[in-house]
Design a protein around this motif. Structure first.
Motif, short mmCIF file in Angstrom:
data_model
loop_
_atom_site.label_atom_id
_atom_site.label_comp_id
_atom_site.label_asym_id
_atom_site.label_seq_id
_atom_site.Cartn_x
_atom_site.Cartn_y
_atom_site.Cartn_z
N ALA A 221 0.80 -1.23 0.00
CA ALA A 221 0.00 0.00 0.00
C ALA A 221 0.83 1.28 0.00
O ALA A 221 0.27 2.37 -0.10
CB ALA A 221 -0.94 0.00 1.21
N GLY A 222 2.16 1.16 0.13
CA GLY A 222 2.99 2.35 0.20
C GLY A 222 3.13 2.84 1.63
O GLY A 222 2.23 2.64 2.46
N GLY A 223 4.26 3.49 1.91
CA GLY A 223 4.46 4.04 3.24
C GLY A 223 5.85 3.74 3.75
O GLY A 223 6.75 3.35 2.99
N GLY A 224 6.04 3.95 5.05
CA GLY A 224 7.34 3.75 5.65
C GLY A 224 7.24 3.09 7.00
O GLY A 224 6.16 3.04 7.61
N ALA A 225 8.38 2.58 7.50
CA ALA A 225 8.42 1.92 8.80
C ALA A 225 9.87 1.77 9.23
O ALA A 225 10.79 1.78 8.39
CB ALA A 225 7.76 0.54 8.74
N TYR A 226 10.08 1.67 10.53
CA TYR A 226 11.39 1.32 11.06
C TYR A 226 11.52 -0.20 11.04
O TYR A 226 10.77 -0.91 11.72
CB TYR A 226 11.57 1.83 12.50
CG TYR A 226 12.32 3.14 12.55
CD1 TYR A 226 13.72 3.15 12.43
CD2 TYR A 226 11.65 4.34 12.70
CE1 TYR A 226 14.42 4.35 12.47
CE2 TYR A 226 12.35 5.55 12.74
CZ TYR A 226 13.74 5.54 12.63
OH TYR A 226 14.44 6.73 12.65
#
Length: 275
Positions: A221-226
């Motif tokens: 879905a797209g996005g970011g994370a650590y």
């Protein structure tokens, strides 16, 4: 009565919260509520008082509590005993993300090299792993922050770099946290460091206690994370993910914990040699 209902009852009582119990059990709050309603239906009376601040036991709940833990433990022992053969059963529990990163490969080696060991494997939350270690229900546990408890041996077994990655190139940390950010719960140490670094960040779009789940979510879905660098190295090299260059790097420590006086302590230490 299903033991899952009693496990849910015990977790709600331990946390005094339906939502916290749901997070620890990796289910939705509505699922926890449904289980408690089913349990109350079978008993014929409520087991919890609910108010805006916390959840507490009713008299019926207090009576049930005296028996529930013993029933759950007896069932778990019975399950293990029913599957016993000439091999030694070792109960191993670890937080979900450790299995994603390094424990699966370790378990594969143990399974190949120690044919006399029959691993009984659990994927759980850090709080649940710690509780089971203290209660003697787990022979070997892997956690972010091990419990400081007399009788437990602690050993650091892995250090991992957590980096902020995104499906969008050339984002700043502020941009990555503001748009489709998935917060991964890497334990209390990480959470406090994360809060200090980003005190004014907007609410996360989603939350998970599994790095693999967060990775698949942002890929879809797209996005970011650590996420651990070891987990996303290939995606970074292939250009499917991008480092957020101005974001701080956190270090995640993994610990093994086991009972020094446990009946299988020597075998546990031998298993750890394969890490």
């Amino acid at each position: 009565m299903e033991t899952e209902l009693l496990r849910t009852f015990l977790e709600v009582n331990r946390m005094h919260s339906f939502s916290q119990a749901a997070e620890n059990l990796s289910v939705t709050p509505s699922a926890v509520s449904a289980r408690i309603r089913q349990l109350e239906g079978e008993i014929g009376r409520p087991v919890f008082r609910r108010n805006s601040q916390k959840v507490s036991l009713t008299p019926a709940g207090e009576r049930l509590l005296r028996h529930a833990q013993g029933i759950v433990q007896a069932w778990e022992r019975a399950q293990r005993a029913a599957g016993e053969d000439e091999r030694t059963q070792i109960v191993v529990a670890g937080v979900a993300s450790f299995w994603d990163i390094f424990l699966q490969e370790w378990l594969n080696r143990v399974y190949r090299e120690l044919p006399g060991v029959a691993p009984w494997v659990e994927v759980s939350t850090a709080a649940r792993v710690a509780d089971k270690l203290i209660q003697g229900e787990v022979h070997l546990g892997f956690l972010y922050s091990p419990p400081q408890h007399a009788g437990l041996v602690l050993r650091e077994v892995e250090r991992m770099k957590l980096v902020l990655v995104s499906t969008r190139a050339e984002q700043t940390a502020v941009e990555a946290l503001a748009q489709d950010y998935v917060f991964v719960n890497w334990g209390t140490v990480f959470s406090s460091q994360h809060d200090r670094q980003f005190p004014h960040r907007p609410p996360a779009a989603a939350r998970s206690n599994s790095g693999q789940v967060a990775l698949r979510l942002i890929q879809a879905a797209g996005g970011g994370a650590y996420l651990p660098l070891a987990l996303v190295r290939r995606e970074l090299e292939d250009g499917r993910l991008f480092r957020v260059e101005d974001a701080p790097v956190f270090e995640l420590h993994a610990y093994a914990a086991w009972s020094a006086r446990g009946e299988h302590a020597e075998l546990v230490e031998r298993m750890l040699e394969f890490l």
